[in-house]
Design a protein around this motif. Structure first.
Motif, PDB file in Angstrom:
ATOM      1  N   ASP A  73       0.896  -1.248   0.006  1.00 51.80           N
ATOM      2  CA  ASP A  73       0.016   0.062   0.154  1.00 51.80           C
ATOM      3  C   ASP A  73       0.960   1.440  -0.162  1.00 51.80           C
ATOM      4  N   VAL A  74       2.010   1.165   0.692  1.00 55.03           N
ATOM      5  CA  VAL A  74       2.970   2.330   0.830  1.00 55.03           C
ATOM      6  C   VAL A  74       3.405   2.887  -0.691  1.00 55.03           C
ATOM      7  N   GLN A  75       3.680   1.718  -1.373  1.00 57.07           N
ATOM      8  CA  GLN A  75       4.334   1.829  -2.790  1.00 57.07           C
ATOM      9  C   GLN A  75       3.161   2.342  -3.402  1.00 57.07           C
ATOM     10  N   VAL A  76       2.029   1.783  -3.452  1.00 59.59           N
ATOM     11  CA  VAL A  76       0.987   2.320  -4.277  1.00 59.59           C
ATOM     12  C   VAL A  76       0.600   3.747  -4.057  1.00 59.59           C
ATOM     13  N   SER A 100       2.704   6.140  -3.081  1.00 57.15           N
ATOM     14  CA  SER A 100       3.577   6.663  -3.601  1.00 57.15           C
ATOM     15  C   SER A 100       3.481   7.021  -5.066  1.00 57.15           C
ATOM     16  N   VAL A 101       3.275   5.746  -5.786  1.00 51.64           N
ATOM     17  CA  VAL A 101       3.024   6.156  -7.178  1.00 51.64           C
ATOM     18  C   VAL A 101       1.675   6.920  -7.481  1.00 51.64           C
ATOM     19  N   LEU A 102       0.770   6.941  -6.720  1.00 51.85           N
ATOM     20  CA  LEU A 102      -0.458   7.885  -7.010  1.00 51.85           C
ATOM     21  C   LEU A 102      -0.163   9.120  -6.590  1.00 51.85           C
ATOM     22  N   SER A 103       0.672   9.629  -5.613  1.00 50.31           N
ATOM     23  CA  SER A 103       0.930  11.141  -5.449  1.00 50.31           C
ATOM     24  C   SER A 103       1.894  11.410  -6.704  1.00 50.31           C
ATOM     25  N   LEU A 104       2.668  10.686  -7.148  1.00 51.35           N
ATOM     26  CA  LEU A 104       3.350  11.111  -8.156  1.00 51.35           C
ATOM     27  C   LEU A 104       2.560  11.225  -9.662  1.00 51.35           C
ATOM     28  N   LEU A 105       1.691  10.413  -9.664  1.00 48.94           N
ATOM     29  CA  LEU A 105       0.866  10.440 -10.953  1.00 48.94           C
ATOM     30  C   LEU A 105      -0.178  11.484 -10.767  1.00 48.94           C
ATOM     31  N   GLN A 106      -0.568  12.010  -9.473  1.00 59.88           N
ATOM     32  CA  GLN A 106      -1.597  12.939  -9.588  1.00 59.88           C
ATOM     33  C   GLN A 106      -0.854  14.532  -9.308  1.00 59.88           C
ATOM     34  N   MET A 164      11.805   4.492  -8.086  1.00 61.23           N
ATOM     35  CA  MET A 164      11.208   4.163  -6.933  1.00 61.23           C
ATOM     36  C   MET A 164      11.168   2.744  -6.419  1.00 61.23           C
ATOM     37  N   ASP A 165      12.032   1.653  -7.223  1.00 62.24           N
ATOM     38  CA  ASP A 165      12.316   0.288  -7.002  1.00 62.24           C
ATOM     39  C   ASP A 165      10.863  -0.093  -6.518  1.00 62.24           C
ATOM     40  N   LEU A 166       9.899  -0.268  -7.349  1.00 66.52           N
ATOM     41  CA  LEU A 166       8.484  -0.679  -7.220  1.00 66.52           C
ATOM     42  C   LEU A 166       8.539  -2.522  -7.320  1.00 66.52           C
ATOM     43  N   ARG A 167       7.670  -3.007  -6.309  1.00 67.36           N
ATOM     44  CA  ARG A 167       7.464  -4.368  -6.450  1.00 67.36           C
ATOM     45  C   ARG A 167       6.134  -4.408  -7.579  1.00 67.36           C
TER      46      ARG A 167
END
Length: 594
Positions: free
Chosen positions: A146-149, A151-157, A171-174
């Motif tokens: 959830d933390v990575q998600v 982070s990605v949403l914050s970036l895209l928005q 971001m080294d995402l899984r």
């Protein structure tokens, strides 16, 4: 009895919630083992992967294995139960206890049946499953970080400072399909960022590139409240790139794309998507054809839309009646009523429920075209008795169409049919046919229909009298025309200037100018004034045909008094005729003197 107490205890156990996503097989199961022959409550022993025995033949045939350990057997095998109880019960020495043992075994069997009804039949996780099994379910449900998600949403928005792919690389995402789906289904992300994220994720994780994720992406972008055409084309380019791999693009995806371009008014792009179905290994459905036709309608590409509609008809994929109605209206608007009529016939053949509005629209547009008036006439038979009374306009359109193409007799038959069975024709319907008969000089038919009109309580209006007078005047029957004029004056307190003009022109044509001038006097007496054009025509007739410049001058004086302007050429014509007459008089006088 202990069995009754155990039954009550089991019924108090809450049933576990059913999980729609995971079905775990527990690794350990509780079975009931009686260790003493008395009536005490049996003890529960936890065994690892016990092999249960049952009277069910499937167990003995080897179908029940360790994976079915979560299901409690209906009975404990007699041999095994005897071995487990040998340490505490000697059946040979205590024969009296054998009967009691059988009775209690039956109680255990009843308890097992109750367990199967209340818990064992549930295909959810066993309440007595191991802790490891329960933890396994939790790990599968929460496999997305959830933390990575977030982070990605914050970036895209947010407003990007550097290229999106570069930011994602840091971001080294899984990544996983579930991760991508979570991101795609989040609101408040621009179409550009959604497409950019998916392109990056699909390159870095093979599981992201799947048909389900593509469908969700296209749906998310196409439903954005503010979608720019550049974002739509970016999405289409991505789909074309992914579509190289068979099975990645579905009919649903292509339909959403066509609908998206339809909303944006990009007809050619929508057509391009439609033409890619075969390349992607997809088969168009009814929505595919409908969305494409609607998209082409945005740019009035009616001919191209009809080619798509023909493919729809050939495929047999006609949609619901609402969409069929819109397609019919679309082609009627594009002056392709004949094509719309074909769609109507196919829908009728497919037994798709038809709407009254379809008939009204088709009849109206078919009747406007000379080539399709007969089709409109045939469609009148499609009205049921209940809707006939409200179909006056449709019948009137067909009557006018038949009169326009010269089929007056058929128009008369239709009017008489309306008189007999409905819908009741209006004055305008009668006037259309009466006018046509009058123009053709068929005055007997015109008068006969006029009498039918009166018999139905419809008084002929000024227009009706005028067209009948015109028919008589055109044929030189001025007495009959004047009789109709007299009847009109009796029935109507005020006539139209056109009614008087019909008589004046008729008399002028017959060179009865005095009568024509008398009609003008009656017109002025009735409070109507001739216009400039009428004065000019009368003066020209007096000068050129009657050579009567004196009456012409009288009319000229009347025009001055009434303030009606006169064309200079008409004034010159009077002077020329007057001069010509004076010259003729002088010549005649000279001849006499000589």
């Amino acid at each position: 009895m202990w069995s009754s107490k155990a039954r009550q205890w089991l019924l108090r156990i809450p049933r576990p919630k059913r999980s729609p996503l995971h079905r775990q097989v527990p690794q350990e199961t509780l079975i009931v083992v009686r260790t003493q022959p008395d009536h005490t409550l049996p003890t529960f022993t936890r065994l690892q992967n016990p092999r249960l025995y049952s009277t069910n033949p499937s167990f003995h045939s080897g179908e029940a294995d360790d994976s079915n350990a979560g299901t409690v057997g209906n009975a404990i095998d007699a041999d095994d139960s005897c071995e487990s109880e040998a340490s505490s019960v000697d059946l040979n020495e205590k024969g009296d206890d054998l009967q009691e043992l059988s009775k209690q075994a039956a109680d255990v069997d009843s308890l097992s049946s109750l367990w199967e009804e209340s818990v064992g039949a549930d295909d959810s996780i066993n309440v007595f499953g191991s802790q490891e099994a329960s933890e396994g379910v939790g790990n599968e449900i929460h496999e997305v970080d959830d933390v990575q998600v977030e982070s990605v949403l914050s970036l895209l928005q947010s407003t990007l400072v550097e290229p999106l792919e570069l930011s994602l690389d840091k971001m080294d995402l899984r990544l996983s399909e579930a991760f991508a789906v979570r991101v795609i289904q989040t609101d408040n992300i621009s179409g550009e960022n959604l497409v950019g994220f998916f392109k990056w994720a699909s390159r870095n994780c093979q599981s992201v590139k799947c048909s389900r994720a593509v469908e969700l992406l296209v749906l998310a972008v196409s439903n954005l409240p503010e979608l720019w055409k550049e974002e739509a084309y970016m999405l289409w380019d991505l789909v074309k790139e992914i579509g190289v791999e068979k099975g990645m693009v579905t009919t649903v995806v292509l339909n959403d794309l066509i609908s998206m371009f339809w909303k944006l008014g990009k007809s050619k792009a929508g057509l391009e998507v439609f033409e890619k179905f075969t390349d992607f290994g997809c088969v168009p459905d009814g929505d595919s054809y409908y969305y494409t036709i609607e998209a082409l309608g945005k740019r009035s590409m009616f001919d191209t839309a009809w080619s798509v509609c023909e493919k729809m008809i050939d495929s047999g994929n006609l949609r619901d009646k609402e969409k069929i109605g819109k397609i019919i209206a679309f082609f009627c608007k594009g002056k392709k009523a004949k094509e719309a009529y074909l769609v109507y016939l196919v829908a009728k053949d497919k037994e798709i429920c038809q709407e009254r509005s379809w008939l009204d629209l088709l009849v109206h547009h078919l009747a406007k075209n000379n080539e399709t008036v007969c089709l409109a006439c045939e469609l009148l038979d499609e009205y049921d008795k209940k809707s006939l009374k409200n179909a006056t306009k449709s019948f009137a359109d067909v009557v006018k169409g038949l009169c326009r193409i010269g089929d007056v007799k058929e128009a008369e038959k239709l009017v008489l049919r309306m008189v007999e069975s409905g819908p009741a024709p209006a004055k305008a319907v009668f006037n259309s046919v009466i006018t046509s008969f009058s123009r053709r000089g068929e005055m007997e038919d015109a008068i006969a229909l006029m009498k039918v009109m009166e018999s139905k309580g419809l008084r002929p209006d000024v227009y009706t009298y005028t067209v009948v007078m015109s028919g008589y005047a055109k044929g030189g029957m001025m007495d009959e025309a004047y009789n109709i004029f007299s009847e009109a004056r009796k029935r109507h307190s005020r006539l139209s200037p056109a009614t008087y003009h019909v008589l004046t022109r008729g008399y002028c044509k017959m060179e009865e100018y005095d009568k024509a001038i008398d009609i003008w006097k009656e017109m002025k007496k009735d409070g109507m004034q001739a216009n400039t054009d009428e004065y000019n025509k009368m003066i020209q007739s007096l000068c050129l045909k009657a050579l009567d410049w004196r009456k012409a001058e009288q009319l000229l004086e009347e025009m001055k008094e009434d303030g009606v302007p006169l064309k200079e050429i008409t004034r010159s014509l009077i002077a020329a005729v007057k001069s010509l007459e004076e010259e003729q008089v002088q010549s005649a006088a000279i001849s006499i003197e000589a």
